[in-house]
Design a protein around this motif. Sequence first.
Motif, PDB file in Angstrom:
ATOM      1  N   GLN A 152     -52.676  12.432  20.674  1.00  0.00           N
ATOM      2  CA  GLN A 152     -51.576  12.065  19.793  1.00  0.00           C
ATOM      3  C   GLN A 152     -50.276  12.167  20.582  1.00  0.00           C
ATOM      4  N   ILE A 153     -49.220  11.537  20.058  1.00  0.00           N
ATOM      5  CA  ILE A 153     -47.928  11.523  20.748  1.00  0.00           C
ATOM      6  C   ILE A 153     -47.292  12.907  20.726  1.00  0.00           C
ATOM      7  N   ARG A 154     -46.717  13.269  21.854  1.00  0.00           N
ATOM      8  CA  ARG A 154     -45.882  14.470  21.938  1.00  0.00           C
ATOM      9  C   ARG A 154     -44.463  13.987  22.216  1.00  0.00           C
ATOM     10  N   GLU A 155     -43.568  14.188  21.254  1.00  0.00           N
ATOM     11  CA  GLU A 155     -42.230  13.616  21.323  1.00  0.00           C
ATOM     12  C   GLU A 155     -41.409  14.206  22.478  1.00  0.00           C
ATOM     13  N   ILE A 156     -40.715  13.312  23.176  1.00  0.00           N
ATOM     14  CA  ILE A 156     -39.825  13.667  24.276  1.00  0.00           C
ATOM     15  C   ILE A 156     -38.415  13.200  23.910  1.00  0.00           C
ATOM     16  N   PRO A 157     -37.364  14.010  24.162  1.00  0.00           N
ATOM     17  CA  PRO A 157     -36.003  13.592  23.807  1.00  0.00           C
ATOM     18  C   PRO A 157     -35.604  12.285  24.475  1.00  0.00           C
ATOM     19  N   ASP A 159     -32.907  10.845  26.199  1.00  0.00           N
ATOM     20  CA  ASP A 159     -31.636  11.200  26.834  1.00  0.00           C
ATOM     21  C   ASP A 159     -31.471  10.577  28.215  1.00  0.00           C
ATOM     22  N   GLY A 160     -32.287   9.564  28.536  1.00  0.00           N
ATOM     23  CA  GLY A 160     -32.234   8.950  29.863  1.00  0.00           C
ATOM     24  C   GLY A 160     -33.210   9.580  30.834  1.00  0.00           C
ATOM     25  N   HIS A 161     -33.664  10.799  30.527  1.00  0.00           N
ATOM     26  CA  HIS A 161     -34.606  11.519  31.393  1.00  0.00           C
ATOM     27  C   HIS A 161     -36.036  11.452  30.865  1.00  0.00           C
ATOM     28  N   CYS A 162     -36.282  10.599  29.859  1.00  0.00           N
ATOM     29  CA  CYS A 162     -37.556  10.686  29.140  1.00  0.00           C
ATOM     30  C   CYS A 162     -38.777  10.501  30.041  1.00  0.00           C
ATOM     31  N   LEU A 163     -38.707   9.599  31.021  1.00  0.00           N
ATOM     32  CA  LEU A 163     -39.853   9.393  31.913  1.00  0.00           C
ATOM     33  C   LEU A 163     -40.185  10.680  32.656  1.00  0.00           C
ATOM     34  N   TYR A 164     -39.168  11.308  33.216  1.00  0.00           N
ATOM     35  CA  TYR A 164     -39.384  12.509  34.028  1.00  0.00           C
ATOM     36  C   TYR A 164     -39.763  13.708  33.153  1.00  0.00           C
ATOM     37  N   ARG A 165     -39.173  13.777  31.967  1.00  0.00           N
ATOM     38  CA  ARG A 165     -39.536  14.874  31.054  1.00  0.00           C
ATOM     39  C   ARG A 165     -40.981  14.727  30.587  1.00  0.00           C
ATOM     40  N   ALA A 166     -41.414  13.482  30.354  1.00  0.00           N
ATOM     41  CA  ALA A 166     -42.799  13.255  29.929  1.00  0.00           C
ATOM     42  C   ALA A 166     -43.772  13.645  31.044  1.00  0.00           C
ATOM     43  N   VAL A 167     -43.432  13.285  32.296  1.00  0.00           N
ATOM     44  CA  VAL A 167     -44.273  13.670  33.433  1.00  0.00           C
ATOM     45  C   VAL A 167     -44.280  15.189  33.586  1.00  0.00           C
ATOM     46  N   GLU A 168     -43.098  15.812  33.458  1.00  0.00           N
ATOM     47  CA  GLU A 168     -43.006  17.270  33.533  1.00  0.00           C
ATOM     48  C   GLU A 168     -43.901  17.933  32.488  1.00  0.00           C
ATOM     49  N   ASP A 169     -43.890  17.382  31.277  1.00  0.00           N
ATOM     50  CA  ASP A 169     -44.717  17.928  30.203  1.00  0.00           C
ATOM     51  C   ASP A 169     -46.204  17.792  30.536  1.00  0.00           C
TER      52      ASP A 169
END
Length: 297
Positions: A152-157, A159-169
């Motif tokens: 299922q989807i895990r929401e990422i803010p 804010d322009g950083h979404c690609l990197y935050r998603a990879v970090e997650d």
Amino acid sequence: MEEAESPEELLLKQQRKEKKDLQAKIQSMKNAVPKNDKKRRKQLMEDIMKLEAELNQKHEDERKQLNGSLAGDKVEILANGVQALVLEGEEGQVTKQGPPRTSKAQKRRDKKAALEKEREIRIAEAEVENLTGLRHLEGQKLSWLLAEKHLQIREIPSDGHCLYRAVEDQLGSRGLSMNLEELRAQTAQYMRKHADEFLPFLTNPNTGDMYTAEEFEKYCSEVADTAAWGGQLELRALTQVLQIPIEVIQADSPAIMIGEELNTAPITLVYMRHAYGLGEHYNSVEPLKEVPVEDEG
């Protein structure tokens, strides 16, 4: 001394509570239907739209009834007021005064009630539009696609950083630690070292010419040091930095695998075209949670 609430304010308060209660009921209904049961989910959405439409109609009828009632009361009050203000002068002459003026406090209450009513209508319209809009349809398709993979989807803010935050997650879910700043810095560093792999895909929007060395360096600096949005090129660089393939799931196209030549299990991202007003967005994923089934009766 606190002013008593007007009939309009009392009605709006009651209607807000009813909307809140309905949203809680809708959430409960959603939880009771598995996300991978397409037939029941379709029927669920129809039931939800019907419930919301019925409540909106009920609220509209109540507002009309209240407005009609208040109009009738005002006539009666004005009539009584005129009679009460028919005074006998000193020489037996009858003098009439006009109806009492609306107080400033009442005017403020009326204005507040009108603004609140307008806001409630806008919210209701937005909710109906969202149920049939592109964002809702995209989210529904993605939920079905992910459910087949037990995700299922895990929401990422956004804010322009979404690609990197998603990879970090995704890395964190594997027990790997690399934060947003490190991911951006290493992506830019890889792109600089392998400029020949990326330059052919970067062109000046005004001239159509391939980026110059200076333009490419500026692009890489923005990747490293700003909230510049990331896309296909950055994904390609990230797979090489991490030595991990990246699978990107999207609603209207087949999933793509970047770095599939790497011999390891991929991390998974979700690409959304209509998630926010600004456009494209990346989310992370997580294991599909068990759907609680409520006791009946």
